[in-house]
Design a protein around this motif. Structure first.
Motif, short mmCIF file in Angstrom:
data_model
loop_
_atom_site.label_atom_id
_atom_site.label_comp_id
_atom_site.label_asym_id
_atom_site.label_seq_id
_atom_site.Cartn_x
_atom_site.Cartn_y
_atom_site.Cartn_z
N PHE A 31 25.29 154.54 119.14
CA PHE A 31 24.26 153.66 118.58
C PHE A 31 23.44 154.37 117.51
O PHE A 31 23.14 153.80 116.46
N ALA A 32 23.11 155.63 117.75
CA ALA A 32 22.33 156.38 116.77
C ALA A 32 23.13 156.59 115.48
O ALA A 32 22.57 156.42 114.38
N LEU A 33 24.40 156.92 115.59
CA LEU A 33 25.22 157.13 114.40
C LEU A 33 25.42 155.83 113.61
O LEU A 33 25.36 155.84 112.37
N ILE A 34 25.66 154.75 114.32
CA ILE A 34 25.82 153.46 113.63
C ILE A 34 24.52 153.05 112.97
O ILE A 34 24.52 152.50 111.86
N SER A 35 23.40 153.32 113.60
CA SER A 35 22.10 153.01 113.00
C SER A 35 21.89 153.81 111.72
O SER A 35 21.39 153.27 110.71
N ILE A 36 22.26 155.07 111.74
CA ILE A 36 22.13 155.89 110.54
C ILE A 36 23.02 155.37 109.42
O ILE A 36 22.60 155.27 108.26
N LEU A 37 24.26 155.01 109.74
CA LEU A 37 25.18 154.48 108.73
C LEU A 37 24.67 153.17 108.14
O LEU A 37 24.78 152.93 106.93
N CYS A 38 24.11 152.30 108.97
CA CYS A 38 23.56 151.03 108.47
C CYS A 38 22.35 151.29 107.58
O CYS A 38 22.18 150.61 106.56
N THR A 39 21.53 152.25 107.93
CA THR A 39 20.38 152.58 107.10
C THR A 39 20.83 153.11 105.75
O THR A 39 20.27 152.74 104.70
N ILE A 40 21.85 153.93 105.74
CA ILE A 40 22.39 154.44 104.47
C ILE A 40 22.98 153.29 103.64
O ILE A 40 22.77 153.23 102.43
N ALA A 41 23.68 152.38 104.30
CA ALA A 41 24.30 151.25 103.58
C ALA A 41 23.25 150.35 102.96
O ALA A 41 23.42 149.85 101.83
N VAL A 42 22.15 150.12 103.65
CA VAL A 42 21.12 149.23 103.14
C VAL A 42 20.28 149.90 102.06
O VAL A 42 19.80 149.24 101.15
N SER A 43 20.13 151.21 102.12
CA SER A 43 19.26 151.89 101.17
C SER A 43 19.99 152.44 99.95
O SER A 43 19.37 153.05 99.08
N SER A 44 21.28 152.22 99.84
CA SER A 44 22.01 152.69 98.66
C SER A 44 22.33 151.50 97.75
O SER A 44 22.23 150.35 98.15
N ARG A 45 22.73 151.81 96.52
CA ARG A 45 23.10 150.75 95.60
C ARG A 45 24.27 149.96 96.16
O ARG A 45 25.14 150.49 96.82
N TRP A 46 24.33 148.69 95.87
CA TRP A 46 25.36 147.85 96.46
C TRP A 46 26.62 147.75 95.60
O TRP A 46 27.58 147.11 95.97
N VAL A 47 26.64 148.43 94.45
CA VAL A 47 27.80 148.42 93.57
C VAL A 47 28.26 149.85 93.35
O VAL A 47 27.44 150.75 93.18
N ASP A 48 29.56 150.07 93.37
CA ASP A 48 30.11 151.40 93.17
C ASP A 48 30.34 151.72 91.69
O ASP A 48 30.58 152.86 91.34
N LYS A 49 30.28 150.72 90.85
CA LYS A 49 30.56 150.93 89.44
C LYS A 49 29.44 151.71 88.77
O LYS A 49 28.27 151.57 89.12
N PRO A 50 29.79 152.52 87.77
CA PRO A 50 28.72 153.20 87.03
C PRO A 50 27.90 152.20 86.23
O PRO A 50 28.42 151.18 85.78
N ILE A 51 26.64 152.50 86.06
CA ILE A 51 25.73 151.59 85.36
C ILE A 51 25.52 152.09 83.94
O ILE A 51 25.19 153.25 83.72
N VAL A 52 25.72 151.18 82.99
CA VAL A 52 25.45 151.49 81.59
C VAL A 52 24.22 150.68 81.20
O VAL A 52 24.24 149.46 81.21
N GLN A 53 23.15 151.39 80.90
CA GLN A 53 21.93 150.72 80.49
C GLN A 53 21.66 151.02 79.02
O GLN A 53 21.65 152.17 78.60
N GLU A 54 21.44 149.97 78.28
CA GLU A 54 21.18 150.11 76.85
C GLU A 54 19.68 149.97 76.60
O GLU A 54 19.02 149.14 77.21
N VAL A 55 19.18 150.78 75.70
CA VAL A 55 17.77 150.70 75.31
C VAL A 55 17.70 149.89 74.02
O VAL A 55 18.29 150.26 73.00
#
Length: 124
Positions: A31-55
């Protein structure tokens, strides 16, 4: 995330009526390990693609592509600009630039393509 939901019942059962101390300890660890994994999943970006931001014209790019899943759900990625607007009147330099897919030309072309497809589907 579903694994977290499915482990709650065995975790509760292991706490209330443990089969053995070892089984209880293993269930608590799982339960503790699954809780940690869920916390990491929720707190990280939801897309794996690199982000290109233009100014554009010196304006800071939008923070939305950098937001985590939790931040997108709670709109906490907007907090910096809200607080800045609370303390002083926002000027054009303070506002973020639009994302590339939110620019009016892109939105209008997407709308026209969708409208044309919808009209063609009515005739079929």
């Amino acid at each position: 995330m579903l694994n977290f939901v499915f482990i709650t019942v065995p975790f509760r059962a292991a706490l209330i009526h443990p089969i053995s101390p070892l089984a209880r300890d293993l269930t608590i660890a799982e339960f503790a390990l699954i809780s940690i994994l869920c916390t990491i999943a929720v707190s990280s970006r939801w897309v794996d693609k690199p982000i290109v931001q233009e100014v554009h014209e010196g304006m800071e790019p939008s923070q939305e592509p950098l937001a985590s899943l939790f931040s997108l759900i709670t709109f906490s990625w907007v907090d910096p600009i809200v607080w800045e607007g609370y303390w002083k009147s926002l000027e054009l330099e303070d506002v973020w630039a639009l994302r590339a897919d939110d620019v009016a030309a892109v939105v209008l072309s997407t709308y026209r393509q969708t409208k044309c497809v919808a009209l063609l589907q009515l005739w079929v």
